[in-house]
Enzyme design. Structure first.
Site, PDB file in Angstrom:
ATOM      1  CG  PHE A  33      -1.892   1.156   1.251  1.00 38.55           C
ATOM      2  CD1 PHE A  33      -3.021   1.143   0.443  1.00 38.55           C
ATOM      3  CD2 PHE A  33      -1.672   2.249   2.068  1.00 38.55           C
ATOM      4  CE1 PHE A  33      -3.908   2.207   0.455  1.00 38.55           C
ATOM      5  CE2 PHE A  33      -2.557   3.318   2.090  1.00 38.55           C
ATOM      6  CZ  PHE A  33      -3.674   3.294   1.281  1.00 38.55           C
ATOM      7  NE  ARG A  84      20.635  10.397   5.208  1.00 40.98           N
ATOM      8  CZ  ARG A  84      21.929  10.146   5.396  1.00 40.98           C
ATOM      9  NH1 ARG A  84      22.443   8.966   5.043  1.00 40.98           N
ATOM     10  NH2 ARG A  84      22.716  11.070   5.935  1.00 40.98           N
ATOM     11  CD  GLU A 110     -11.117  10.230   3.806  1.00 42.16           C
ATOM     12  OE1 GLU A 110     -11.581   9.698   4.845  1.00 42.16           O
ATOM     13  OE2 GLU A 110     -10.660   9.557   2.859  1.00 42.16           O
ATOM     14  CD  GLU A 149     -11.658   9.627   8.414  1.00 40.84           C
ATOM     15  OE1 GLU A 149     -10.769   8.870   7.988  1.00 40.84           O
ATOM     16  OE2 GLU A 149     -11.412  10.657   9.069  1.00 40.84           O
ATOM     17  CB  SER A 169       8.279  12.222   9.371  1.00 39.76           C
ATOM     18  OG  SER A 169       9.415  11.584   9.895  1.00 39.76           O
ATOM     19  N   PRO A 170      10.113  14.738   7.264  1.00 42.94           N
ATOM     20  CG  PRO A 170      10.980  16.904   7.153  1.00 42.94           C
ATOM     21  CD  PRO A 170       9.981  16.070   7.888  1.00 42.94           C
ATOM     22  N   GLY A 171      12.666  13.674   7.285  1.00 42.41           N
ATOM     23  CA  GLY A 171      13.917  12.926   7.375  1.00 42.41           C
ATOM     24  C   GLY A 171      13.832  11.534   6.765  1.00 42.41           C
ATOM     25  CD  GLU A 223     -11.128   2.770   2.808  1.00 41.31           C
ATOM     26  OE1 GLU A 223     -10.730   3.510   3.737  1.00 41.31           O
ATOM     27  OE2 GLU A 223     -11.292   3.169   1.635  1.00 41.31           O
ATOM     28  CD  GLU A 246     -12.109   4.401   7.154  1.00 42.37           C
ATOM     29  OE1 GLU A 246     -11.128   5.059   6.757  1.00 42.37           O
ATOM     30  OE2 GLU A 246     -13.285   4.696   6.866  1.00 42.37           O
TER      31      GLU A 246
END
Length: 205
Positions: A24, A47, A108, A112, A129-131, A158, A160
């Site tokens: 996914f 990386r 959504e 939801e 979280s760009p690292g 799904e 949910e």
């Protein structure tokens, strides 16, 4: 802002990109060199990159009642990291088709929370979280009528199982202070609303 680094077309040299996993989500490994602040190219580094669809998060807000709508659901990432992996969050979804972020927000909200949103107010776009991930989040405030909000929602296909909570703005801030709200999008949106609430209520009131 000329004092900050300005990348040109040659600032990053991708030597090789390999796919490590595809499901996914996708995990790639990049071997690259990038320009350093000295102006010279740095050494080759490797990386891993978690490749995700961009996401949309929206905080429904009723300016008449001064209430926000939050959702509660199980989150696998919180399992083993906190005593209770059921998190209090914003309505959210992934942009996995050609939909615009605003369309995802409205879809959504119906799926939801059973909510039809009014005006959308863009808060910000950011990298959570760009690292190690290329995901970018589109964050919105949305006008809503919270008077009939509640119940359990989500798409059965799904898996949910999503419970809706309507909180006064004060109660939402208290939940934030007490650590019940501990995910980035929700923290950012509630703090933004705290800073801009008078303006929002004046415009939407």
């Amino acid at each position: 802002m000329s004092k900050f680094f300005k990348a040109d077309a040659d600032a990053v040299d991708i030597v090789r990109r390999e796919n490590c996993f595809t499901g996914f989500y996708r995990l790639d490994r990049l071997h690259l060199r990038h320009r350093q602040f000295s102006g010279e190219m740095g050494p080759q580094i490797s990386r891993e990159l978690f490749v995700r669809h961009d996401a949309v998060c929206v905080l429904p807000y009723d300016p008449q009642r001064d209430e926000v709508v939050l959702i509660e659901q199980f989150r696998i990432g919180a399992l083993g990291k906190r005593d209770n992996p059921w998190l209090l969050e914003l309505v959210a979804g992934l942009i996995d088709t050609d939909e615009a972020p605003e369309q995802v927000a409205r879809r959504e909200a119906v799926e939801e929370a059973g909510l039809t949103l009014g005006v959308l107010w863009p808060i910000t776009d950011y990298f959570p979280s760009p690292g190690g991930s290329d995901e970018r989040v589109h964050l919105y405030l949305a006008r809503c009528d919270s008077s009939a909000a509640g119940g359990v929602h989500g798409l059965a296909e799904e898996g949910e199982d999503i419970r809706v909570h309507v909180l006064s703005f004060g109660a939402a801030l208290q939940a934030l202070k007490e650590g019940y709200v501990d995910n980035a999008a929700s923290i950012i949106a509630l703090q933004w609303l705290a800073l801009n609430r008078d303006e929002v209520r004046n415009l939407w009131g």
